[in-house]
Enzyme design. Structure first.
Site, short mmCIF file in Angstrom:
data_model
loop_
_atom_site.label_atom_id
_atom_site.label_comp_id
_atom_site.label_asym_id
_atom_site.label_seq_id
_atom_site.Cartn_x
_atom_site.Cartn_y
_atom_site.Cartn_z
N HIS B 37 0.83 -1.21 0.00
CA HIS B 37 0.00 0.00 0.00
C HIS B 37 0.87 1.26 0.00
O HIS B 37 0.58 2.22 -0.71
CB HIS B 37 -0.89 0.06 1.25
CG HIS B 37 -1.83 -1.09 1.41
ND1 HIS B 37 -1.67 -2.06 2.37
CD2 HIS B 37 -2.95 -1.42 0.73
CE1 HIS B 37 -2.65 -2.93 2.29
NE2 HIS B 37 -3.45 -2.58 1.29
N GLY B 147 -2.63 -1.81 -7.05
CA GLY B 147 -1.44 -2.67 -7.11
C GLY B 147 -1.59 -3.74 -8.17
O GLY B 147 -2.69 -4.23 -8.43
#
Lengths: 281, 281
Positions: B37, B147
Site C-alpha cells: 500500500h 497494485g
C-alpha cells in the site's frame, strides 16, 4: 447553442464549466422532442446556468422484439426546438461513441426494477441505469430532470444515485398531456386516428380509478379490475399491466391506506403506451 | 492529516479541492497497510496535490464462506503509517454509511470477471466494481492507484472506467515483495511459520515458469502443469488456479506468442494467496 458529439469534448466542456462555478442541468432524452421534453428543459432552464440535453436512442434499453428501429428520429427539428427553449448544449453521440467494441459494463438496480415495466421489458432498466450512469459521468451535471410519465424510471435513477453516491440531484417534471388528456409521448406518432381515439382510455381509466378511491374503494384488486375492463372495451387496446403500488418502494399494495401510484402500460395497436397517476386518499 | 467518515463531508471536501484546481489522487485500501500500500501511496504523492486513501473492508466483495470476519484490521497503526507516508485525507466510512438500508445497486463487468479469481470467487468482482464506483463518486479523484498483485482487479476497474466514461485515470504499481520474494499481502499475517516458508513457492514457481518460456516453451499447458506440480509438492498448499492468459483481455492462451500473464491463486493452509508475473518472450 453548441452540438457536441464526443465524450471527450463534452467532459472537457463540463469540467471547464464546473471549475468556473457554473451549475449544469441535464435533460436526458431519446430525441424527437415534444412538449413533455420542453417542459423538462424549462425546469432545467430555471435552475441551471448551463442547460445540456442529451439526444441518444439508447439500444441497451430496448428488448430484441421492441421498437428500436422504428423509434422516431428528427435531429434537425430537435435542434430547432432545443434552441428555441434555451438549451445551451446538445450532447448527441453516436452508438459507437457510447458503446465501443468490447463494451462490458452494466449498472443494475435490483427489486424496484422487477415490477411494472420491468416485468414486461426484461433488461430495460439495466439499459436505462447504464446509459444514465454514463451520461452523468460525461455531462457532470449538478442535477438531471426526468418526466413523471416514466415514474418507475425516475424512481430507479434516484435509487441508483443514492446507492452509487452520485453527487447530484434528480428533479422530476409532471406529466404533460394533450388537450384531450393523452399523455404526450414520442410514440404517439405511431398511432392511427382510431388508435389515437382509443388511447384516451388510459388517462380516463386512471381518473376513474382516482374517483373510486376518493369515494372509498380501498381494495387494489377492485380498482385494477375496473381499469382493465375499461381499457379492454376499446377495440385496439391490449393491457400489458395495471398496477397499484407504493409510490416509494414500488411494491404492490393490497389496500390503499394514504397514497398509491396507479401505473399502467397498454398496447394500442402495436404501440405500447404508459401512463400513471398518484392518488392521495 | 484529516480523517473523514461520512460521504457528504468527503464529497464537499473533494468538490472544494477540485474547484481550487487541486489534483486528487486516491489509493483505495481495505486497511492493515503494508509496504505494498505504501508504495502506491508514494506513487500518488508524486502526482497529486491531495492524496486520499480509503480504508474500508468491503463486505460485498467477500463470499459467504470467505474471510471477511477475520480480515485483519488496525486503524491506529494505519493512521500512523498513512500520516508518515504523506497521506492528506483518510476516508474511513462505516458499513452503514456505504451500504445503507435498502441498498439495491451493483456495477457488473462481464467476461473479464469470469476467469481467474472470478471463477473461484463468484460475486467478488461485482463487489469490487461497485465499491470502486462508489468511492470514485465520493472522493472524485483525478486518478486512482491500484497494485499489480491484484492484476485482474486493476484490469476490471480499467474496463469499468472506460465503459462508464469515468473521467479519471488508473495508475498501477508493481508488486512489492518481501526480501525472500513473497508478495506482500495483508493476508500473510495469517500464515504459520511453516506456511510462510511453503508460500515462497508462489513466486518461485512463477519465476521458473518465466525461465521455461524464455528457454523456448510456448505451450501454456506445459507451463501450468509444471507450476502446479511445484506448488503441490509443498505440504500446506492447495492450488486454486494457475492460468496463462492474455494480459489485456485475460482470455486463456494456448500458445505464448509475445507476452503472457501467468496468474495463480493458492491456499496455503486456510489462507488464499495470489501472485502473478507478466512474461515477455
Amino acid at each position: 447553442m453548441k452540438i457536441i458529439t464526443t465524450v471527450k469534448e463534452m467532459q472537457t466542456e463540463a469540467e471547464k464549466l464546473r471549475r468556473r462555478g457554473k451549475i449544469i442541468g441535464l435533460v436526458p432524452t431519446m430525441g424527437y422532442l415534444h412538449e413533455g421534453h420542453l417542459s423538462l428543459i424549462r425546469i432545467a432552464r430555471k435552475k441551471a446556468d448551463v442547460v445540456v440535453i442529451s439526444i441518444f436512442v439508447n439500444p441497451t434499453q430496448f428488448g430484441p422484439n421492441e421498437d428500436l428501429d422504428k423509434y422516431p428520429r428528427d435531429i434537425k427539428r430537435d435542434e430547432k426546438l432545443a434552441s428555441e427553449t434555451g438549451v445551451d448544449i446538445i450532447f448527441y453521440p453516436s452508438n459507437e461513441e457510447m458503446y465501443p467494441e468490447r463494451y462490458l459494463t452494466y449498472v443494475t438496480v435490483e427489486k424496484i426494477t422487477e415490477t411494472l415495466c420491468g416485468t414486461s421489458r426484461p433488461g430495460h432498466f439495466r439499459g436505462v441505469t447504464t446509459i444514465c450512469a454514463k451520461l452523468f459521468n460525461i455531462v457532470k451535471p449538478h442535477f438531471a430532470v426526468f418526466g413523471e410519465k416514466d415514474y418507475q424510471q425516475a424512481a430507479v435513477i434516484k435509487q441508483m444515485l443514492r446507492d452509487l453516491n452520485l453527487d447530484m440531484k434528480i428533479i422530476t417534471g409532471t406529466i404533460v398531456r394533450e388537450a384531450d388528456g393523452l399523455a404526450i409521448s414520442s410514440r404517439n406518432a405511431h398511432l392511427s386516428p382510431e388508435e389515437r381515439q382509443d388511447a384516451l382510455v388510459l388517462n380516463r381509466s386512471l381518473k376513474f380509478a382516482e374517483e373510486m378511491i376518493q369515494n372509498g374503494e380501498k381494495r387494489a384488486e377492485a380498482i385494477i379490475k375496473t381499469v382493465k375492463k375499461m381499457i379492454e372495451e376499446k377495440k385496439s387496446t391490449r393491457v400489458d399491466y395495471v398496477s397499484v403500488v407504493d409510490p416509494d418502494t414500488l411494491a404492490s399494495l393490497e389496500k390503499i391506506e394514504d397514497k398509491a401510484l396507479i401505473a399502467l402500460a397498454v398496447f394500442v395497436g402495436d404501440t405500447r403506451l404508459i401512463d400513471n397517476r398518484i392518488v392521495k386518499v
